[in-house]
Scaffold this active site. Structure first.
Site, PDB file in Angstrom:
ATOM      1  N   ASP A   1       1.386  -1.308  -0.015  1.00 37.17           N
ATOM      2  CA  ASP A   1      -0.062   0.191  -0.192  1.00 37.17           C
ATOM      3  C   ASP A   1       0.783   1.401   0.283  1.00 37.17           C
ATOM      4  O   ASP A   1       2.293   0.937   0.300  1.00 37.17           O
ATOM      5  CB  ASP A   1      -1.512  -0.044   1.030  1.00 37.17           C
ATOM      6  CG  ASP A   1      -1.796   1.416   1.263  1.00 37.17           C
ATOM      7  OD1 ASP A   1      -2.290   1.235   0.132  1.00 37.17           O
ATOM      8  OD2 ASP A   1      -1.011   1.918   2.708  1.00 37.17           O
ATOM      9  N   SER A   2       0.232   2.281  -0.243  1.00 36.27           N
ATOM     10  CA  SER A   2       1.228   3.690  -0.570  1.00 36.27           C
ATOM     11  C   SER A   2       1.492   3.866   1.283  1.00 36.27           C
ATOM     12  O   SER A   2       1.870   5.081   1.065  1.00 36.27           O
ATOM     13  CB  SER A   2      -0.090   4.395  -0.786  1.00 36.27           C
ATOM     14  OG  SER A   2      -1.403   4.712   0.139  1.00 36.27           O
TER      15      SER A   2
ATOM     16  N   CYS B   1      -4.291  -0.791  -2.199  1.00 34.32           N
ATOM     17  CA  CYS B   1      -4.280   0.545  -2.697  1.00 34.32           C
ATOM     18  C   CYS B   1      -4.836   0.717  -3.801  1.00 34.32           C
ATOM     19  O   CYS B   1      -4.954   0.107  -4.753  1.00 34.32           O
ATOM     20  CB  CYS B   1      -2.832   0.820  -2.601  1.00 34.32           C
ATOM     21  SG  CYS B   1      -2.936   3.094  -2.770  1.00 34.32           S
TER      22      CYS B   1
ATOM     23  N   GLU C   1      -6.866   9.794   9.347  1.00 36.56           N
ATOM     24  CA  GLU C   1      -4.917   9.057  10.237  1.00 36.56           C
ATOM     25  C   GLU C   1      -5.486  10.287  11.310  1.00 36.56           C
ATOM     26  O   GLU C   1      -5.083   9.760  12.298  1.00 36.56           O
ATOM     27  CB  GLU C   1      -4.570  10.214   8.977  1.00 36.56           C
ATOM     28  CG  GLU C   1      -4.285   8.620   7.706  1.00 36.56           C
ATOM     29  CD  GLU C   1      -2.747   8.376   7.146  1.00 36.56           C
ATOM     30  OE1 GLU C   1      -2.317   9.297   7.818  1.00 36.56           O
ATOM     31  OE2 GLU C   1      -3.436   7.852   6.270  1.00 36.56           O
TER      32      GLU C   1
ATOM     33  N   CYS D   1     -11.012   3.152  -1.358  1.00 36.75           N
ATOM     34  CA  CYS D   1     -10.046   4.068  -0.712  1.00 36.75           C
ATOM     35  C   CYS D   1      -9.943   3.403   0.354  1.00 36.75           C
ATOM     36  O   CYS D   1     -10.749   2.531   1.183  1.00 36.75           O
ATOM     37  CB  CYS D   1     -10.109   5.375  -0.813  1.00 36.75           C
ATOM     38  SG  CYS D   1      -8.599   5.935   0.457  1.00 36.75           S
TER      39      CYS D   1
ATOM     40  N   HIS E   1      -8.487   2.954   3.275  1.00 37.13           N
ATOM     41  CA  HIS E   1      -9.094   4.542   4.919  1.00 37.13           C
ATOM     42  C   HIS E   1     -10.241   4.580   5.241  1.00 37.13           C
ATOM     43  O   HIS E   1     -10.920   4.828   5.771  1.00 37.13           O
ATOM     44  CB  HIS E   1      -8.601   6.062   4.638  1.00 37.13           C
ATOM     45  CG  HIS E   1      -7.258   5.612   4.713  1.00 37.13           C
ATOM     46  ND1 HIS E   1      -6.266   5.167   3.974  1.00 37.13           N
ATOM     47  CD2 HIS E   1      -6.346   6.979   5.950  1.00 37.13           C
ATOM     48  CE1 HIS E   1      -5.046   6.067   4.274  1.00 37.13           C
ATOM     49  NE2 HIS E   1      -5.084   6.532   5.721  1.00 37.13           N
TER      50      HIS E   1
END
Ligand code: DGL
Length: 273
Positions: free
Chosen positions: A12-13, A75, A154, A186, A188
């Protein structure tokens, strides 16, 4: 040559891909996993195709170096921009998160009105639209970039009034389009599920691609005869690597993974392979 005891490689990024690892641990509890979070170069979601393809190639080379039997691109941005390139250039099986989410959406949407939310890059790439076109079912897709969702998650703002306000603003076009299904496109966004569900209402189904890609990984490993899911008795190893100093990753990882990841090591992938 990969064997059933070889690990699954996930990249993932950054930290968000731990939502995919979390689902892999539930669906494939006996599989060893190597995770790479490219924390030095995150975010990918506002970068160009060429840059994301370059970073993703380096990530794949790093994972192949660890003898993985299957690569999962956790990702959405990397799946959108880099999966076709990676499939052409590597013989290894590689799974992205786009297709599993689309297949599920097509299967469950009654009205054919489907929403997709993701980063600027994911939405701009039209990867979701192309994946829907490959399904040959008449659907009307409404896509919306929701860039503020990543920093909100985050910062731990997932169920509060700030997240709710942002979701109300972003999701308006999806409500106007009367979608009955929304793909959380996404890494997140599964953490914002409650807030998004509150805004969209109880009749709208939210698709968590993390879950869908984990289920797909189980099928692919079985088909290849590479599943170690019969249980070996030993504790399968889980190794976590990041490309920047691990402290921030370690601090946030419980939220994404549901537990501490254990040892996290810093690596340089720009010379991988
Ligand atoms: N992992 C990215 C995605 O799923 C979100 C974070 C980023 O922009 O790198 O698209």
């Amino acid at each position: 040559m990969p064997t059933p005891t070889s690990p699954i490689g996930v990249f993932d990024s950054g930290i968000g891909g731990l939502t995919v690892v979390r689902e892999l641990l539930k669906v494939l509890p006996n599989e060893p996993i190597v995770y790479l979070g490219d924390t030095a170069r995150v975010p990918y979601g506002n970068k160009s195709r060429d840059t994301v393809v370059k970073f993703s190639t380096e990530n794949v080379l790093f994972l192949l170096h660890h003898g993985v039997k299957l690569i999962v691109i956790a990702c959405h941005t990397a799946s959108s921009f880099a999966l076709p390139f990676l499939e052409r250039h590597f013989k290894h099986p590689i799974l992205g998160v786009i297709e599993p989410g689309v297949e599920t959406a097509v299967a469950i949407s009654r009205s054919g009105r489907i929403g997709v939310i993701g980063t600027y890059a994911t939405i701009g790439s039209k990867a979701y639209l192309h994946a829907f076109a490959r399904q040959h079912r008449k659907v009307r897709v409404t896509q919306i970039p929701c860039p503020l969702f990543v920093p909100l998650v985050e910062e731990g703002c997932v169920n509060d009034s700030l997240a709710h306000q942002v979701a109300l603003r972003y999701l308006k076009p999806l409500k106007a389009a009367r979608v009955d299904t929304v793909i959380l496109g996404c890494t997140h966004y599964p953490l914002l599920k409650q807030t998004i569900a509150r805004v969209m209402g109880p009749k709208v189904t939210l698709i968590d691609s993390a879950r869908q890609v984990a289920l797909k990984a189980r099928v692919v490993l079985k088909e290849m005869g590479l599943s170690s899911d019969q249980g070996t008795g030993a504790n399968p190893s889980r190794r976590f690597f990041v490309t920047d100093e691990p402290r921030h990753f370690e601090a946030l990882s419980r939220r994404f993974l549901g537990r501490q990841p254990g040892d996290v090591s810093k690596v340089d992938v720009s010379n991988a392979g």
